[in-house]
Design a protein around this motif. Structure first.
Motif, PDB file in Angstrom:
ATOM      1  N   ASN A   8      56.130  41.881  49.776  1.00 24.46           N
ATOM      2  CA  ASN A   8      55.371  42.826  50.591  1.00 24.46           C
ATOM      3  C   ASN A   8      54.216  42.185  51.359  1.00 24.46           C
ATOM      4  OD1 ASN A   8      56.607  45.511  49.861  1.00 24.46           O
ATOM      5  ND2 ASN A   8      56.162  44.711  47.832  1.00 24.46           N
ATOM      6  N   ASN A   9      54.180  40.859  51.398  1.00 27.86           N
ATOM      7  CA  ASN A   9      53.138  40.109  52.118  1.00 27.86           C
ATOM      8  C   ASN A   9      51.730  40.520  51.677  1.00 27.86           C
ATOM      9  OD1 ASN A   9      54.993  38.628  53.621  1.00 27.86           O
ATOM     10  ND2 ASN A   9      55.167  40.272  55.126  1.00 27.86           N
ATOM     11  N   ILE A  10      51.526  40.558  50.366  1.00 27.02           N
ATOM     12  CA  ILE A  10      50.231  40.888  49.798  1.00 27.02           C
ATOM     13  C   ILE A  10      49.690  39.638  49.104  1.00 27.02           C
ATOM     14  CG2 ILE A  10      49.055  42.288  48.071  1.00 27.02           C
ATOM     15  CD1 ILE A  10      51.175  44.416  48.495  1.00 27.02           C
ATOM     16  N   THR A  11      48.407  39.390  49.278  1.00 27.32           N
ATOM     17  CA  THR A  11      47.771  38.294  48.559  1.00 27.32           C
ATOM     18  C   THR A  11      46.839  38.881  47.511  1.00 27.32           C
ATOM     19  OG1 THR A  11      45.965  38.200  50.154  1.00 27.32           O
ATOM     20  CG2 THR A  11      47.860  36.756  50.544  1.00 27.32           C
ATOM     21  N   TYR A  12      46.612  38.124  46.446  1.00 25.45           N
ATOM     22  CA  TYR A  12      45.693  38.600  45.417  1.00 25.45           C
ATOM     23  C   TYR A  12      45.022  37.429  44.729  1.00 25.45           C
ATOM     24  CZ  TYR A  12      48.839  37.409  41.535  1.00 25.45           C
ATOM     25  OH  TYR A  12      49.611  36.748  40.625  1.00 25.45           O
ATOM     26  N   SER A  13      43.904  37.736  44.123  1.00 23.87           N
ATOM     27  CA  SER A  13      43.213  36.771  43.275  1.00 23.87           C
ATOM     28  C   SER A  13      42.732  37.530  42.048  1.00 23.87           C
ATOM     29  CB  SER A  13      42.043  36.133  44.011  1.00 23.87           C
ATOM     30  OG  SER A  13      41.090  37.111  44.365  1.00 23.87           O
ATOM     31  N   ARG A  14      42.593  36.807  40.955  1.00 20.37           N
ATOM     32  CA  ARG A  14      42.170  37.425  39.703  1.00 20.37           C
ATOM     33  C   ARG A  14      40.887  36.763  39.233  1.00 20.37           C
ATOM     34  NH1 ARG A  14      45.224  37.575  33.838  1.00 20.37           N
ATOM     35  NH2 ARG A  14      43.718  38.965  32.893  1.00 20.37           N
ATOM     36  N   ASP A  15      39.958  37.606  38.800  1.00 24.42           N
ATOM     37  CA  ASP A  15      38.697  37.091  38.295  1.00 24.42           C
ATOM     38  C   ASP A  15      38.341  37.835  37.010  1.00 24.42           C
ATOM     39  OD1 ASP A  15      36.304  35.740  38.058  1.00 24.42           O
ATOM     40  OD2 ASP A  15      35.228  37.191  39.284  1.00 24.42           O
ATOM     41  N   GLY A  16      38.881  37.380  35.910  1.00 29.39           N
ATOM     42  CA  GLY A  16      38.531  37.934  34.608  1.00 29.39           C
ATOM     43  C   GLY A  16      38.874  39.387  34.418  1.00 29.39           C
ATOM     44  N   ASN A  17      38.014  40.282  34.894  1.00 30.52           N
ATOM     45  CA  ASN A  17      38.179  41.702  34.628  1.00 30.52           C
ATOM     46  C   ASN A  17      38.840  42.482  35.751  1.00 30.52           C
ATOM     47  OD1 ASN A  17      36.929  41.410  32.154  1.00 30.52           O
ATOM     48  ND2 ASN A  17      34.911  41.787  33.003  1.00 30.52           N
ATOM     49  N   TYR A  18      39.035  41.886  36.887  1.00 25.54           N
ATOM     50  CA  TYR A  18      39.619  42.656  37.987  1.00 25.54           C
ATOM     51  C   TYR A  18      40.523  41.788  38.855  1.00 25.54           C
ATOM     52  CZ  TYR A  18      36.208  40.498  41.119  1.00 25.54           C
ATOM     53  OH  TYR A  18      35.484  39.601  41.841  1.00 25.54           O
ATOM     54  N   TRP A  19      41.365  42.462  39.621  1.00 29.38           N
ATOM     55  CA  TRP A  19      42.254  41.833  40.587  1.00 29.38           C
ATOM     56  C   TRP A  19      41.821  42.306  41.965  1.00 29.38           C
ATOM     57  CZ3 TRP A  19      43.941  42.906  35.776  1.00 29.38           C
ATOM     58  CH2 TRP A  19      44.776  42.012  35.148  1.00 29.38           C
ATOM     59  N   ASP A  20      41.806  41.405  42.927  1.00 28.91           N
ATOM     60  CA  ASP A  20      41.454  41.733  44.302  1.00 28.91           C
ATOM     61  C   ASP A  20      42.686  41.497  45.169  1.00 28.91           C
ATOM     62  OD1 ASP A  20      39.963  42.486  46.462  1.00 28.91           O
ATOM     63  OD2 ASP A  20      39.057  40.514  46.753  1.00 28.91           O
ATOM     64  N   PHE A  21      43.328  42.578  45.606  1.00 29.38           N
ATOM     65  CA  PHE A  21      44.535  42.513  46.427  1.00 29.38           C
ATOM     66  C   PHE A  21      44.186  42.735  47.880  1.00 29.38           C
ATOM     67  CE2 PHE A  21      46.225  43.422  42.278  1.00 29.38           C
ATOM     68  CZ  PHE A  21      47.431  42.765  42.249  1.00 29.38           C
ATOM     69  N   SER A  22      45.097  42.345  48.763  1.00 29.21           N
ATOM     70  CA  SER A  22      44.884  42.586  50.187  1.00 29.21           C
ATOM     71  C   SER A  22      45.061  44.076  50.498  1.00 29.21           C
ATOM     72  CB  SER A  22      45.814  41.706  51.025  1.00 29.21           C
ATOM     73  OG  SER A  22      47.157  41.936  50.679  1.00 29.21           O
ATOM     74  N   LYS A  23      45.047  44.440  51.744  1.00 31.59           N
ATOM     75  CA  LYS A  23      44.790  45.774  52.251  1.00 31.59           C
ATOM     76  C   LYS A  23      45.423  46.982  51.552  1.00 31.59           C
ATOM     77  CE  LYS A  23      42.338  47.951  55.189  1.00 31.59           C
ATOM     78  NZ  LYS A  23      40.925  48.020  54.939  1.00 31.59           N
ATOM     79  N   PRO A  24      46.726  47.110  51.401  1.00 35.94           N
ATOM     80  CA  PRO A  24      47.202  48.414  50.901  1.00 35.94           C
ATOM     81  C   PRO A  24      46.794  48.725  49.461  1.00 35.94           C
ATOM     82  CG  PRO A  24      49.061  46.926  51.248  1.00 35.94           C
ATOM     83  CD  PRO A  24      47.818  46.212  51.682  1.00 35.94           C
TER      84      PRO A  24
END
Length: 84
Positions: A40-56
């Motif tokens: 789905n062309n989504i990027t993400y990063s993880r930092d301990g307690n949360y995930w940060d995904f791209s737009k949708p």
């Protein structure tokens, strides 16, 4: 006095069957999440307690009940089904 703690403790490097099952599950859901994001062309990063995904999807964390790769995969999959 003899120190018996060495005989009672499991050997170093010992991984319990429960830990093995959990790690196997985490690897499986990590791979599923990675493939879902690539599809789905989504990027993400993880930092301990949360995930940060791209737009949708956006940022998700423990407030949404997401604390491991399995629950994260289910949450992202549900969001993409509603969006798409």
């Amino acid at each position: 006095m003899i120190n018996l703690s060495k005989f009672i403790q499991p050997p170093k490097g010992y991984i319990s069957p429960e830990q093995k099952a959990y790690r196997k599950s985490e690897k499986r859901y990590y791979a599923k999440l990675k493939r879902l994001c690539e599809k789905n062309n989504i990027t993400y990063s993880r930092d301990g307690n949360y995930w940060d995904f791209s737009k949708p999807v956006g940022t998700i964390g423990r407030n949404e009940g997401v604390d491991d790769y399995g629950s994260c995969y289910d949450y992202v999959k549900d969001i993409l089904e509603v969006e798409g």
